[in-house]
Design a protein around this motif. Structure first.
Motif, PDB file in Angstrom:
ATOM      1  N   GLN A   1       0.843  -1.206   0.000  1.00  0.00           N
ATOM      2  CA  GLN A   1       0.000   0.000   0.000  1.00  0.00           C
ATOM      3  C   GLN A   1       0.876   1.253   0.000  1.00  0.00           C
ATOM      4  N   LEU A   2       1.947   1.230   0.783  1.00  0.00           N
ATOM      5  CA  LEU A   2       2.822   2.410   0.822  1.00  0.00           C
ATOM      6  C   LEU A   2       3.652   2.520  -0.456  1.00  0.00           C
ATOM      7  N   ARG A   3       3.900   1.367  -1.101  1.00  0.00           N
ATOM      8  CA  ARG A   3       4.589   1.384  -2.409  1.00  0.00           C
ATOM      9  C   ARG A   3       3.680   2.056  -3.444  1.00  0.00           C
ATOM     10  N   ALA A   4       2.397   1.754  -3.396  1.00  0.00           N
ATOM     11  CA  ALA A   4       1.441   2.383  -4.321  1.00  0.00           C
ATOM     12  C   ALA A   4       1.383   3.886  -4.058  1.00  0.00           C
ATOM     13  N   LEU A   5       1.404   4.251  -2.780  1.00  0.00           N
ATOM     14  CA  LEU A   5       1.362   5.672  -2.421  1.00  0.00           C
ATOM     15  C   LEU A   5       2.597   6.387  -2.973  1.00  0.00           C
ATOM     16  N   GLU A   6       3.724   5.707  -2.926  1.00  0.00           N
ATOM     17  CA  GLU A   6       4.964   6.285  -3.470  1.00  0.00           C
ATOM     18  C   GLU A   6       4.849   6.439  -4.993  1.00  0.00           C
ATOM     19  N   ASN A   7       4.262   5.444  -5.659  1.00  0.00           N
ATOM     20  CA  ASN A   7       4.061   5.558  -7.108  1.00  0.00           C
ATOM     21  C   ASN A   7       3.160   6.756  -7.421  1.00  0.00           C
ATOM     22  N   ILE A   8       2.145   6.940  -6.585  1.00  0.00           N
ATOM     23  CA  ILE A   8       1.239   8.084  -6.755  1.00  0.00           C
ATOM     24  C   ILE A   8       2.022   9.383  -6.569  1.00  0.00           C
ATOM     25  N   ALA A   9       2.896   9.406  -5.557  1.00  0.00           N
ATOM     26  CA  ALA A   9       3.696  10.607  -5.289  1.00  0.00           C
ATOM     27  C   ALA A   9       4.642  10.904  -6.450  1.00  0.00           C
ATOM     28  N   MET A  10       5.241   9.854  -7.017  1.00  0.00           N
ATOM     29  CA  MET A  10       6.183  10.047  -8.121  1.00  0.00           C
ATOM     30  C   MET A  10       5.496  10.666  -9.334  1.00  0.00           C
ATOM     31  N   LEU A  11       4.216  10.376  -9.476  1.00  0.00           N
ATOM     32  CA  LEU A  11       3.469  10.966 -10.592  1.00  0.00           C
ATOM     33  C   LEU A  11       2.839  12.305 -10.196  1.00  0.00           C
ATOM     34  N   ARG A  12       3.153  12.756  -8.991  1.00  0.00           N
ATOM     35  CA  ARG A  12       2.714  14.053  -8.468  1.00  0.00           C
ATOM     36  C   ARG A  12       1.191  14.183  -8.397  1.00  0.00           C
ATOM     37  N   PHE A  13       0.526  13.101  -8.093  1.00  0.00           N
ATOM     38  CA  PHE A  13      -0.913  13.188  -7.902  1.00  0.00           C
ATOM     39  C   PHE A  13      -1.217  13.775  -6.532  1.00  0.00           C
ATOM     40  N   LYS A  14      -2.248  14.587  -6.470  1.00  0.00           N
ATOM     41  CA  LYS A  14      -2.617  15.253  -5.220  1.00  0.00           C
ATOM     42  C   LYS A  14      -2.960  14.259  -4.114  1.00  0.00           C
ATOM     43  N   HIS A  15      -3.387  13.063  -4.525  1.00  0.00           N
ATOM     44  CA  HIS A  15      -3.842  12.078  -3.543  1.00  0.00           C
ATOM     45  C   HIS A  15      -2.811  11.835  -2.447  1.00  0.00           C
ATOM     46  N   ASN A  16      -1.541  11.983  -2.780  1.00  0.00           N
ATOM     47  CA  ASN A  16      -0.498  11.737  -1.789  1.00  0.00           C
ATOM     48  C   ASN A  16      -0.302  12.927  -0.852  1.00  0.00           C
ATOM     49  N   ASP A  17      -0.701  14.122  -1.314  1.00  0.00           N
ATOM     50  CA  ASP A  17      -0.363  15.334  -0.561  1.00  0.00           C
ATOM     51  C   ASP A  17      -1.064  15.440   0.789  1.00  0.00           C
ATOM     52  N   VAL A  18      -2.187  14.742   0.937  1.00  0.00           N
ATOM     53  CA  VAL A  18      -2.906  14.831   2.218  1.00  0.00           C
ATOM     54  C   VAL A  18      -2.191  14.055   3.320  1.00  0.00           C
ATOM     55  N   VAL A  19      -1.284  13.169   2.925  1.00  0.00           N
ATOM     56  CA  VAL A  19      -0.687  12.263   3.918  1.00  0.00           C
ATOM     57  C   VAL A  19       0.449  12.951   4.682  1.00  0.00           C
ATOM     58  N   ALA A  20       0.323  12.949   6.021  1.00  0.00           N
ATOM     59  CA  ALA A  20       1.339  13.584   6.862  1.00  0.00           C
ATOM     60  C   ALA A  20       2.307  12.557   7.428  1.00  0.00           C
ATOM     61  N   VAL A  21       1.771  11.445   7.880  1.00  0.00           N
ATOM     62  CA  VAL A  21       2.594  10.436   8.555  1.00  0.00           C
ATOM     63  C   VAL A  21       2.253   9.062   8.003  1.00  0.00           C
ATOM     64  N   LYS A  22       3.297   8.290   7.676  1.00  0.00           N
ATOM     65  CA  LYS A  22       3.062   6.930   7.169  1.00  0.00           C
ATOM     66  C   LYS A  22       3.595   5.919   8.179  1.00  0.00           C
ATOM     67  N   ILE A  23       2.685   5.152   8.758  1.00  0.00           N
ATOM     68  CA  ILE A  23       3.083   4.099   9.697  1.00  0.00           C
ATOM     69  C   ILE A  23       2.969   2.771   8.954  1.00  0.00           C
ATOM     70  N   GLY A  24       4.104   2.129   8.741  1.00  0.00           N
ATOM     71  CA  GLY A  24       4.098   0.872   7.985  1.00  0.00           C
ATOM     72  C   GLY A  24       3.959  -0.323   8.919  1.00  0.00           C
ATOM     73  N   LEU A  25       3.380  -1.381   8.391  1.00  0.00           N
ATOM     74  CA  LEU A  25       3.286  -2.636   9.139  1.00  0.00           C
ATOM     75  C   LEU A  25       4.133  -3.685   8.434  1.00  0.00           C
TER      76      LEU A  25
END
Ligand code: SF4
Ligand code: SF4
Ligand code: SF4
Length: 380
Positions: free
Chosen positions: A182-206
């Protein structure tokens, strides 16, 4: 000659889907209406493409670009990617967390800390019903966070909610708890500069060795003569799947047997824990009722320090045995994943290989042209 896949459907059909929900969030509405969903009786643990003909018009195949099972950065197969700045054993000091959370309740406690300390206003968590159908939820309520605590080990579309919150929540105000894919997908979203990632402040991985489809767990429960309604907690420990039941029983099932029907998505997944997280929480190497806690970033360090100073979390430094055990699992997971990924990409080259759009203005231009407005991308 094989043709390229036009959407994530072939990927999903072949089991290369860990149901992270990212494609559901990102599927563009400019093809008429959102073309991916997961509300389906038949497919409870995978997205459904509603109308394949729309995908032909879509052309940018954003679902494939951000899919963490198609777009896996090569460096994740190297053990060098799994460094952290501090390692601890940790345990919640909140009795209400300890009474229902997994192991030491660290992830839940860190979420509560993030909200109480003002590091985030909302949390994205996975809630489940009595039948263990799970659903992502955006909340600022501690009771919801408590109710959502405990690992599910069942695929859940965590990121699908990103789309609905992107325009209503301020920049960087959401704390998210997710497994590595899930966090890998979020990183892919961030790399494409989609706004969807911008709301995220803290990522807690499991930490995650593998996930299971709900169907797979259901078939295991049948073998054990119980149903989802009987189960209050699922855990993986000492080579077994453990099911705690409402009437106080603890039933186990050999992990090796359960793993025989793992999805290819998990077999090719290199991450024991996420290099993209601020903090990773697991139980490998930790004693009973404690967690393994890896601090990955300065932001993660700040959150852990806040949790300690607010009296919510206790920690002690991880010993050398713990560090070696974590390293051993990292070696094992990256090694097996690399072997499987090489096999799969040879066999399913047309489905698993896609050249991601380069970070930059080009995709923004394309979408602006198609939609008439720059809906999807955050500023450079
Ligand atoms: S190809 Fe486009 S329209 Fe089709 S599912 Fe993917 S993102 Fe959605
Ligand atoms: S892994 Fe995630 S992005 Fe890929 S197809 Fe499954 S739900 Fe969609
Ligand atoms: S092993 Fe990887 S792909 Fe499978 S559920 Fe865990 S993080 Fe996701």
């Amino acid at each position: 000659m094989s043709t390229k896949a036009s959407n994530v459907l072939s990927n999903i059909d072949l089991g290369f889907c860990s149901f992270c929900g990212a494609c559901i969030a990102i599927c563009p509405t400019h093809v008429g209406s959102k073309n991916l969903d997961y509300i389906s009786e038949k497919y409870a643990d995978r997205p459904v493409v509603k109308d394949s003909t729309k995908c032909e018009k879509c052309r940018h195949t954003l679902c494939m670009q951000i899919c963490p099972q198609i777009n896996i950065p090569k460096n994740l197969f190297s053990v060098d990617s799994y460094s952290y700045i501090e390692a601890y054993y940790s345990k919640s000091r909140l009795p209400k967390v300890l009474s229902r959370a997994q192991d030491g309740g660290t992830a839940t406690t860190l979420l509560i800390t993030a909200l109480r300390a003002g590091l985030a206003d909302y949390a994205i968590v996975i809630k489940r019903d009595d039948e263990w159908h799970s659903k992502p939820m955006v909340t600022r309520n501690e009771d919801d966070i408590l109710e959502a605590s405990g690992s599910k080990y069942i695929f859940s579309p965590l990121l699908s909610v990103l789309d609905e919150i992107t325009d209503r929540i301020d920049f960087g105000r959401v704390a998210i708890v997710g497994i590595p894919c899930q966090l890998r997908a979020l990183e892919n979203i961030a790399m494409l500069r989609f706004k969807h990632n911008d709301v995220v402040a803290v990522k807690i991985g499991l930490f995650c060795m593998h996930g299971f489809s709900r169907d797979r767990i259901e078939s295991i429960l049948k073998e054990l003569n119980i149903s989802f309604r009987d189960v209050v907690k699922i855990n993986i420990k000492k080579g077994k799947l453990w099911f705690a039941t409402k009437d106080g029983k603890l039933l186990d099932y050999p992990l090796k047997k359960a793993e025989k029907v793992l999805r290819p998505a998990c077999r090719q997944c290199p991450e024991l824990f996420s290099p993209y997280a601020d903090i990773n929480v697991g139980s490998i190497a930790a004693e009973e009722n404690w967690n393994t806690l890896l601090v990955m970033t300065p932001k993660g360090k700040e959150l852990v320090e806040k949790a300690i100073s607010m009296g919510l979390l206790e920690t002690r430094p991880m010993d050398i045995n713990g560090i070696e055990t974590v390293n051993k699992y990292v070696h094992r997971k990256t090694g097996e994943a690399l072997k499987n990924r090489e096999l799969y990409t040879k066999e399913f080259h047309n489905i698993l290989i896609i050249t991601p759009t380069k970070r930059g203005k080009s995709l923004n231009d394309i979408l602006e042209h198609k939609t008439g407005k720059s809906l999807y991308l955050s500023p450079l």
